[in-house]
Write a protein that holds these residues in place. Structure first.
Motif, PDB file in Angstrom:
ATOM      1  N   ALA A   1       1.701  13.483  -2.386  1.00 52.52           N
ATOM      2  CA  ALA A   1      -0.121  13.486  -2.546  1.00 52.52           C
ATOM      3  C   ALA A   1      -0.116  14.995  -1.849  1.00 52.52           C
ATOM      4  CB  ALA A   1      -0.866  12.498  -0.648  1.00 52.52           C
ATOM      5  N   LEU A   2       0.861  15.875  -1.156  1.00 53.83           N
ATOM      6  CA  LEU A   2       0.509  16.645  -0.207  1.00 53.83           C
ATOM      7  C   LEU A   2       0.515  18.235  -1.740  1.00 53.83           C
ATOM      8  CD1 LEU A   2       0.731  17.458   2.875  1.00 53.83           C
ATOM      9  CD2 LEU A   2      -1.541  17.257   1.720  1.00 53.83           C
ATOM     10  N   ARG A   3       1.418  17.710  -2.726  1.00 49.57           N
ATOM     11  CA  ARG A   3       2.599  18.391  -3.658  1.00 49.57           C
ATOM     12  C   ARG A   3       3.096  18.831  -2.787  1.00 49.57           C
ATOM     13  NH1 ARG A   3      -2.285  19.403  -8.558  1.00 49.57           N
ATOM     14  NH2 ARG A   3      -2.917  17.036  -9.102  1.00 49.57           N
ATOM     15  N   ALA A   4       3.304  18.462  -2.214  1.00 46.86           N
ATOM     16  CA  ALA A   4       4.733  19.796  -1.029  1.00 46.86           C
ATOM     17  C   ALA A   4       5.456  20.158  -2.254  1.00 46.86           C
ATOM     18  CB  ALA A   4       5.033  19.362  -0.136  1.00 46.86           C
TER      19      ALA A   4
ATOM     20  N   ALA B   1       6.213   6.390   5.037  1.00 44.67           N
ATOM     21  CA  ALA B   1       5.092   7.153   4.579  1.00 44.67           C
ATOM     22  C   ALA B   1       4.886   8.643   4.598  1.00 44.67           C
ATOM     23  CB  ALA B   1       3.895   6.900   5.135  1.00 44.67           C
ATOM     24  N   ALA B   2       6.667   9.229   5.159  1.00 48.99           N
ATOM     25  CA  ALA B   2       6.776  10.848   4.363  1.00 48.99           C
ATOM     26  C   ALA B   2       6.596  11.329   2.877  1.00 48.99           C
ATOM     27  CB  ALA B   2       7.620  10.869   5.450  1.00 48.99           C
ATOM     28  N   PRO B   3       7.774  10.179   2.105  1.00 50.83           N
ATOM     29  CA  PRO B   3       7.392  11.317   1.150  1.00 50.83           C
ATOM     30  C   PRO B   3       6.269  10.514   0.144  1.00 50.83           C
ATOM     31  CG  PRO B   3       9.666   9.183   1.753  1.00 50.83           C
ATOM     32  CD  PRO B   3       8.727   9.780   2.602  1.00 50.83           C
ATOM     33  N   SER B   4       5.309   9.732   0.528  1.00 53.19           N
ATOM     34  CA  SER B   4       4.204   9.712   0.270  1.00 53.19           C
ATOM     35  C   SER B   4       2.914  10.978   0.510  1.00 53.19           C
ATOM     36  CB  SER B   4       3.598   8.262   0.439  1.00 53.19           C
ATOM     37  OG  SER B   4       4.585   7.249   0.132  1.00 53.19           O
TER      38      SER B   4
ATOM     39  N   THR C   1      -8.994   6.464  -9.915  1.00 57.69           N
ATOM     40  CA  THR C   1      -9.224   7.121  -8.517  1.00 57.69           C
ATOM     41  C   THR C   1      -8.200   8.784  -8.870  1.00 57.69           C
ATOM     42  OG1 THR C   1      -7.716   6.681  -6.937  1.00 57.69           O
ATOM     43  CG2 THR C   1     -10.250   6.029  -6.765  1.00 57.69           C
ATOM     44  N   SER C   2      -7.233   8.781  -8.315  1.00 61.32           N
ATOM     45  CA  SER C   2      -6.012   9.463  -9.014  1.00 61.32           C
ATOM     46  C   SER C   2      -4.749   9.344  -7.878  1.00 61.32           C
ATOM     47  CB  SER C   2      -6.506  11.054  -8.061  1.00 61.32           C
ATOM     48  OG  SER C   2      -6.463  10.855  -6.957  1.00 61.32           O
ATOM     49  N   ILE C   3      -3.519  10.205  -8.486  1.00 62.68           N
ATOM     50  CA  ILE C   3      -2.387   9.207  -7.698  1.00 62.68           C
ATOM     51  C   ILE C   3      -2.536   9.782  -6.455  1.00 62.68           C
ATOM     52  CG2 ILE C   3      -0.400   9.980  -7.947  1.00 62.68           C
ATOM     53  CD1 ILE C   3      -0.007  10.536 -10.638  1.00 62.68           C
ATOM     54  N   GLU C   4      -3.072  11.126  -5.971  1.00 62.73           N
ATOM     55  CA  GLU C   4      -2.640  11.370  -4.512  1.00 62.73           C
ATOM     56  C   GLU C   4      -4.191  10.594  -3.783  1.00 62.73           C
ATOM     57  OE1 GLU C   4      -2.023  15.087  -6.901  1.00 62.73           O
ATOM     58  OE2 GLU C   4      -3.412  13.339  -7.519  1.00 62.73           O
ATOM     59  N   THR C   5      -4.664  10.118  -4.587  1.00 61.60           N
ATOM     60  CA  THR C   5      -5.574   9.074  -3.040  1.00 61.60           C
ATOM     61  C   THR C   5      -5.270   7.783  -2.966  1.00 61.60           C
ATOM     62  OG1 THR C   5      -8.076   9.878  -4.558  1.00 61.60           O
ATOM     63  CG2 THR C   5      -7.884   7.859  -3.829  1.00 61.60           C
ATOM     64  N   VAL C   6      -4.538   7.270  -4.328  1.00 63.91           N
ATOM     65  CA  VAL C   6      -3.397   5.771  -3.678  1.00 63.91           C
ATOM     66  C   VAL C   6      -2.643   6.498  -2.603  1.00 63.91           C
ATOM     67  CG1 VAL C   6      -2.036   4.217  -5.059  1.00 63.91           C
ATOM     68  CG2 VAL C   6      -4.593   5.331  -6.305  1.00 63.91           C
ATOM     69  N   LEU C   7      -2.024   7.477  -2.968  1.00 56.13           N
ATOM     70  CA  LEU C   7      -0.430   7.505  -2.306  1.00 56.13           C
ATOM     71  C   LEU C   7      -0.984   8.252  -0.349  1.00 56.13           C
ATOM     72  CD1 LEU C   7       1.398  10.181  -4.252  1.00 56.13           C
ATOM     73  CD2 LEU C   7       2.104   7.885  -3.402  1.00 56.13           C
TER      74      LEU C   7
ATOM     75  N   LEU D   1       0.888  -1.376   0.100  1.00 54.09           N
ATOM     76  CA  LEU D   1      -0.252   0.072   0.019  1.00 54.09           C
ATOM     77  C   LEU D   1       0.797   1.231   0.564  1.00 54.09           C
ATOM     78  CD1 LEU D   1      -2.779  -0.967   2.715  1.00 54.09           C
ATOM     79  CD2 LEU D   1      -2.659  -1.241  -0.301  1.00 54.09           C
ATOM     80  N   VAL D   2       1.849   0.964   0.183  1.00 53.87           N
ATOM     81  CA  VAL D   2       2.755   2.256   0.519  1.00 53.87           C
ATOM     82  C   VAL D   2       3.960   2.279  -0.468  1.00 53.87           C
ATOM     83  CG1 VAL D   2       3.905   3.929   1.841  1.00 53.87           C
ATOM     84  CG2 VAL D   2       2.284   2.376   2.718  1.00 53.87           C
ATOM     85  N   TRP D   3       4.927   1.522  -0.155  1.00 59.09           N
ATOM     86  CA  TRP D   3       6.656   1.463  -1.095  1.00 59.09           C
ATOM     87  C   TRP D   3       5.747   0.482  -2.672  1.00 59.09           C
ATOM     88  CZ3 TRP D   3      10.601   3.827  -0.805  1.00 59.09           C
ATOM     89  CH2 TRP D   3      11.713   3.496  -1.778  1.00 59.09           C
ATOM     90  N   ALA D   4       4.883   0.645  -2.695  1.00 54.67           N
ATOM     91  CA  ALA D   4       4.552  -0.299  -4.254  1.00 54.67           C
ATOM     92  C   ALA D   4       4.026   1.274  -5.226  1.00 54.67           C
ATOM     93  CB  ALA D   4       3.449  -1.122  -4.152  1.00 54.67           C
ATOM     94  N   PRO D   5       3.232   1.417  -4.251  1.00 51.79           N
ATOM     95  CA  PRO D   5       2.302   3.470  -4.887  1.00 51.79           C
ATOM     96  C   PRO D   5       3.165   3.965  -5.437  1.00 51.79           C
ATOM     97  CG  PRO D   5       0.921   1.982  -3.378  1.00 51.79           C
ATOM     98  CD  PRO D   5       2.305   1.223  -3.807  1.00 51.79           C
ATOM     99  N   PHE D   6       4.627   4.602  -4.304  1.00 50.39           N
ATOM    100  CA  PHE D   6       5.214   4.814  -4.112  1.00 50.39           C
ATOM    101  C   PHE D   6       6.196   5.097  -5.645  1.00 50.39           C
ATOM    102  CE2 PHE D   6       9.371   6.822  -3.601  1.00 50.39           C
ATOM    103  CZ  PHE D   6       9.843   8.199  -2.912  1.00 50.39           C
ATOM    104  N   LEU D   7       6.508   3.875  -5.523  1.00 52.95           N
ATOM    105  CA  LEU D   7       7.414   3.479  -6.964  1.00 52.95           C
ATOM    106  C   LEU D   7       7.499   3.722  -8.137  1.00 52.95           C
ATOM    107  CD1 LEU D   7       9.449   0.218  -5.755  1.00 52.95           C
ATOM    108  CD2 LEU D   7      10.268   2.584  -5.668  1.00 52.95           C
TER     109      LEU D   7
END
Length: 436
Positions: free
Chosen positions: A336-339, A329-332, A404-410, A272-278
């Motif tokens: 997701a927030l487009r920081a 989860a910090a990078p995701s 959905t959206s990239i932000e939602t998955v992250l 749920l975290v690392w694979a979507p991030f990659l």
């Protein structure tokens, strides 16, 4: 040299020099990365120092290999589908043979298993280099050699995890794992960078040959220089079959509630975290942060963050190991927030710190609580459980993001990581686990 380390008289200086061959730089480096002074004792031990050098060489080759192979495939006109097949051909046998590698690591002297594994990886890399010397490298041969390398890695990892306690005392285990984790982080940054330079200057085949040379150094070091303390069966009883040893390992793994709970958390993190991030991280970087350059900076800082390790031994190791994984989860969250890019970089640094700290603390806990003759099997079960859902996450991240959206998955991954950490910290077996 730190003032406390200076000799008090000219008569003691020679004794100090013999005790710490290169004190100035060693003390400086150790203190910069956060180790206490006792870490130097481990660095002075010839057996561990040589083993670490061989491990570093092997790590460098492994981290260079993915970049070199990717450019080798693309430079010969391979499609993205071909590249996916080549990368999957390594992962599949690695996953399938992990349990067998764990049994082999417990049945035979582990330094010999490591030497065989890196010898096979050396042959595989030479074979891949030979394939790409031709303009039309047969895809079937490349896939077979990648599978061969993946099988070799399935032998290496469990035996390596079991060998570390044979080279360090119980009191030194945390420092040993922290130092080896530092090498992993350095190789994760340096390996791809070196491979990229070699590909640009001399071509991907040259990079593949240098990867093979790294494995060759590891084989020579481990086989000729490292002495382990593998206990041989001298009772005269017949050795259990491999299948029975596999079942015994599963029984032991299942009986350790803290062990399978953390493994389950790791599996869901990869899903749920690392694979979507990659998968989605590079897309987000391309869309909002300027592309590959920014992505490269983020991944490099992730590795550098791993150098900021803890050298002290925590009294409640699993509480610390669980708490720091929130940072995974910090990078995701930042993406997701487009920081701002600076915030993404800081998030990657924190994630790297959390990853390496977790690895050192968790490895020490396993090595202290699991019998020495079962360590490789237990680590193979942990690795299989932790990474088994990763391919599913890689395959599903794109379609789910499109729906959905990239932000939602992250964001889903970030929410899960926070909830999972809270659930683990609420478990009494995690909170009551003490440092030996």
């Amino acid at each position: 040299m730190h003032p406390r380390d200076k000799p008090r008289s000219t008569h003691s200086s020679s004794r100090c020099a013999r005790r710490i061959p290169c004190p100035g730089r060693s003390v400086l480096v150790v203190r910069l990365v956060g180790f206490d002074r006792n870490s130097l004792v481990l660095l002075q031990q010839r057996n561990f120092r040589i083993f670490a050098a061989g491990f570093a060489s092997s790590l460098l080759g492994a981290n260079m290999a993915a970049v070199a192979l990717t450019f080798a495939v693309l430079s010969r006109g391979g499609s993205l589908s071909d590249l996916s097949l080549v990368l999957a051909a390594r992962i599949l046998p690695l996953t399938l043979f992990l349990l067998g590698g764990g049994v082999i690591g417990d049945r035979f002297p582990r330094r010999y298993v490591l030497a065989v594994a890196d010898s096979l990886r050396l042959l595989g890399q030479f074979g891949l280099a030979a394939c790409f010397l031709f303009d039309q490298a047969p895809l079937a041969a490349v896939l077979a050699l990648c599978a061969f390398v993946g099988f070799s890695e399935a032998l290496f990892e469990p035996a390596f995890e079991g060998l570390v306690p044979e080279l360090a005392t119980t009191e030194q285990l945390h420092d040993a794992n922290a130092l080896l984790g530092l090498l992993r982080s350095a190789a994760a940054v340096g390996g791809p960078a070196i491979a990229g330079v070699l590909v640009a200057v001399a071509g991907p085949v040259s990079a593949l040959l240098v990867c093979a040379a790294g494995y060759g150094v590891s084989v020579t070091t481990v086989l000729l220089r490292v002495q382990d303390k593998h206990l041989q069966d001298t009772s005269g009883e017949r050795r259990p079959s491999m299948l029975r040893q596999l079942r015994q390992g599963w029984t032991l793994f299942r009986s350790q509630r803290w062990l399978w709970a953390i493994t389950l958390q790791f599996a869901m993190f990869n899903l749920l975290v690392w694979a979507p991030f990659l998968v989605l991280g590079p897309v987000q970087m391309q869309s909002h942060y300027g592309g590959g350059g920014a992505s490269g900076i983020v991944m490099a800082v992730y590795g550098v963050g791993g150098a900021a390790m803890l050298g002290r031994r925590p009294s409640r190791p699993l509480v610390l190991a669980t708490a720091v994984t929130i940072a995974w989860a910090a990078p995701s969250a930042a993406l997701a927030l487009r920081a701002q890019l600076a915030a993404v970089v800081v998030a990657a640094f924190l994630a790297g710190f959390g990853s390496t700290t977790f690895s050192a603390v968790f490895s020490t806990a396993v090595q202290q609580r699991v019998p020495a003759d079962a360590l490789s099997r237990i680590r193979s079960y942990v690795a299989l459980g932790a990474f088994s859902l990763g391919p599913l996450g890689l395959a599903a991240s794109g379609p789910v993001a499109e729906a959905t959206s990239i932000e939602t998955v992250l964001a889903i991954g970030v929410g899960w990581q926070v909830l999972a950490n809270g659930a683990l910290l609420a478990m009494p077996v995690i909170r009551r686990f003490r440092q030996l």
